[in-house]
Design an enzyme around this catalytic site. Sequence first.
Site, PDB file in Angstrom:
ATOM      1  N   GLY A   1      -6.689   0.594   3.504  1.00 34.35           N
ATOM      2  CA  GLY A   1      -8.787   1.079   3.485  1.00 34.35           C
ATOM      3  C   GLY A   1      -9.144   1.696   2.247  1.00 34.35           C
ATOM      4  N   GLY A   2      -8.145   1.693   1.336  1.00 31.51           N
ATOM      5  CA  GLY A   2      -8.254   2.177  -0.512  1.00 31.51           C
ATOM      6  C   GLY A   2      -9.830   3.211   0.186  1.00 31.51           C
TER       7      GLY A   2
ATOM      8  N   GLU B   1       0.692  -1.032  -0.216  1.00 32.68           N
ATOM      9  CA  GLU B   1      -0.350   0.218   0.140  1.00 32.68           C
ATOM     10  C   GLU B   1       0.585   1.327   0.171  1.00 32.68           C
ATOM     11  OE1 GLU B   1      -2.293   3.184  -0.176  1.00 32.68           O
ATOM     12  OE2 GLU B   1      -3.283   1.178  -0.170  1.00 32.68           O
ATOM     13  N   GLN B   2       0.609   1.899  -0.956  1.00 32.34           N
ATOM     14  CA  GLN B   2       1.029   3.153  -1.386  1.00 32.34           C
ATOM     15  C   GLN B   2       1.300   4.310  -0.187  1.00 32.34           C
ATOM     16  OE1 GLN B   2       1.904   5.081  -5.371  1.00 32.34           O
ATOM     17  NE2 GLN B   2       2.405   6.682  -4.440  1.00 32.34           N
TER      18      GLN B   2
ATOM     19  N   HIS C   1     -47.136  -2.488   9.475  1.00 33.62           N
ATOM     20  CA  HIS C   1     -47.609  -1.311   9.225  1.00 33.62           C
ATOM     21  C   HIS C   1     -47.510  -0.313  10.680  1.00 33.62           C
ATOM     22  CE1 HIS C   1     -50.794   1.768   8.451  1.00 33.62           C
ATOM     23  NE2 HIS C   1     -50.370   1.772   9.379  1.00 33.62           N
TER      24      HIS C   1
ATOM     25  N   CYS D   1     -12.840   4.074  -0.682  1.00 33.01           N
ATOM     26  CA  CYS D   1     -14.048   3.674   0.774  1.00 33.01           C
ATOM     27  C   CYS D   1     -13.850   4.484   1.741  1.00 33.01           C
ATOM     28  CB  CYS D   1     -14.459   2.510   0.433  1.00 33.01           C
ATOM     29  SG  CYS D   1     -15.949   2.757   1.855  1.00 33.01           S
TER      30      CYS D   1
END
Length: 465
Positions: free
Chosen positions: A40-41, A35-36, A447, A43
């Site tokens: 978590g990207g 991961e750069q 309802h 999102c």
Amino acid sequence: MAATRFDAVIIGSGQAGTPLASALAGAGQKVAFIEQNQLGGSCINYGCSPVKAMLASAERVHQVATAADYGIKAGKPTPNLRAIVARKDTIIQAKRDGILKNLTQEQEGITLLHGRATFTGPRSLRVALAAGDEQLLTAPRIFINTGTRAAVPPIEGLAESGFLTNVEILDLKELPEHLLILGGGYIGLEFGQMFRRFGSRVTIISTATHLLDREDDEVCAAMQAQLEADGIEFVMQANVHRVSRNADGAYTLTATTPAGERRLRGTHLLVAVGREPNTDMLGLDAAGIETNKEGYVLVNERLQTNVRGVYALGDVHPGPQFTHISYDDYRLVRDNLLHGKRRTTKGRPVPYVVFTQPQLGRIGLNEKQAKEQKLSYRVATMPVRTIGRAQETGHTTGFIKVLVDGRGYLLGAAVFSEQGGEIMSMLQLAMAGGLTCDDLQDMILAHPTWAESLNNLFSRLEEGR
């Protein structure tokens, strides 16, 4: 430098890559996870989670502002953007921390590398580590999950003037006096309503004739009418060809419109005209991986690229750019590789929600698409104001529209309503379960609920085409 061999390498920690790392490691494989930026990207960091957290604050502002309509005396709400952003940051950091804990403490077999990955061959990579050195990796399987970033249109003066994207606007500490938004898609509409409710003046500029121009005309018109009622200004069919910024930081956008040239002025500028893939720094040519002209990685129905052993998951390949589709990419690959299944992307549903208020929930075909496919269908449309729950809560804006085939099976739905995403999800379940409109019309539902509206909806069926 000798390369370290892994069973699998995953580039990017989005909603496909992160669970895939855990699944492969859980199956006993040795996984390198690269991961750069933040775990978590999109999102987690600048998409679904932070935007919805701030939209929740905007909704509270609206509730206080309209409290008198419900017989409640309340003062004028005063949003504190610093506190709103701090709340968002707390939520997001907890999610990041949870991902890190899962990858490094609760799961064996995963080597987490912070850095930028570049292909050096079909199944080999060089990782420029954040610490300053580099590492060479090889693996028989490599998964690209690098996602997208905001596209920047080639407008004169835009780059020099500076602007906000969906990333930077989430960290503003002072409320814009007048927010200009380039783009009338999901991102522009959600941020537009959010900042209008916070108190900013908002102008949305779009080249299209209608908002959300892939939707049916009445959906586009209803969305625009609601946002205009909120106080948002729209400039449609506007081709912005110049951006400038004065010494005080104010923007001037020069646009060609059907009414002639206009100059639009504001204090802040958000560019939300689309997305482009994060593939330009991956060195795909060195691996021989094919892309389309926009740079998206081409894949088959099993998410395999043209290079054996290399897959692309999530927004980085052509297709619907939604978190839930990215997560299903993970499930598809997991099931095929670990569970001996033969899943494909063919025919999978693509539900989505625009998180304005009211929400727009969509599943399946709209009427425009049904006509293009020359399908026979019937249409059921019901104004939200006729729903008992809507009358009781005061959320009476919008309508529900459903397309049904000749046998009574649902083809698709558009739900522009309070809780539109949840109502749409019920219709999606009905489609997946093979329920007909008669089944839904006769079903006993509690309802008073929003779902109860489905009993009456299908009594309004009319012949389409």
